[in-house]
Write an enzyme that holds these catalytic residues in place. Sequence first.
Site, short mmCIF file in Angstrom:
data_model
loop_
_atom_site.label_atom_id
_atom_site.label_comp_id
_atom_site.label_asym_id
_atom_site.label_seq_id
_atom_site.Cartn_x
_atom_site.Cartn_y
_atom_site.Cartn_z
CG ASP A 8 -0.36 0.25 2.53
OD1 ASP A 8 0.90 0.35 2.61
OD2 ASP A 8 -1.10 0.41 3.51
CB CYS A 66 0.97 -2.25 4.75
SG CYS A 66 0.76 -3.14 6.29
N GLY A 67 2.51 -0.17 6.07
CA GLY A 67 3.24 0.64 7.05
C GLY A 67 3.81 -0.20 8.17
CG HIS A 99 10.36 -23.69 12.28
ND1 HIS A 99 10.44 -23.70 13.66
CD2 HIS A 99 11.57 -24.11 11.84
CE1 HIS A 99 11.64 -24.12 14.03
NE2 HIS A 99 12.35 -24.37 12.94
NE ARG A 132 13.18 -29.55 12.06
CZ ARG A 132 13.08 -28.86 13.19
NH1 ARG A 132 12.45 -29.36 14.23
NH2 ARG A 132 13.63 -27.67 13.28
C1 RB5 Z 1 -1.79 3.04 6.19
O1 RB5 Z 1 -1.75 4.32 6.70
C2 RB5 Z 1 -1.47 2.02 7.28
O2 RB5 Z 1 -2.56 1.88 8.11
C3 RB5 Z 1 -1.11 0.71 6.66
O3 RB5 Z 1 0.01 0.86 5.82
C4 RB5 Z 1 -0.73 -0.41 7.62
O4 RB5 Z 1 0.21 0.00 8.56
C5 RB5 Z 1 -1.85 -1.17 8.20
O5 RB5 Z 1 -1.67 -2.18 8.89
#
Ligand code: RB5
Length: 150
Positions: A8, A66-67, A99, A132
């Site tokens: 994202d 993502c963030g 794992h 395993r």
């Molecule tokens: C976006 O601002 C942020 O919420 C997203 O990148 C992420 O961290 C969500 O889990």
Amino acid sequence: MRIAVAADHGGYPLKTEVIAHLLARGFEVEDLGCHSATESVDYPDYGAGIGRAVVAGQADVGIAICGSGIGISIAANKIDGVRAALVHDVTTAHLACEHNHANVLCLGARTTGSTVALECVDAFLAAKPEDRHQYRLDKITALEQSAREE
Ligand code: RB5
């Protein structure tokens, strides 16, 4: 090895570094977006997208960013057959493969610096799933099957 990468807007800056790193290492990369750090998008769309690409065999593994890495890992794990693992260091990165037989590696661009993140990518790709643990993975597959039947 074909690697799909998705992020994202929060993960976009790290995605560009991960893709450059993978290409420099000679991997085949499919960039599933997004394409901007400033245009807000929704991590469930990108988590689902990378999950579907991996399950469809379009890529051997996925890297989702993502963030925090949390949202996109939750979303990717909603796709049947996905084992997405959020990692923060080299140890969790190679264990995710060895794992847990993870097929999507998740990273947080705002929580993990790019040097460590690229080391995580390398550790994950170098690791081999350990047989395993297969019976435990079979239990997860059985959970997916029972959810389908509910
Ligand atoms: C976006 O601002 C942020 O919420 C997203 O990148 C992420 O961290 C969500 O889990």
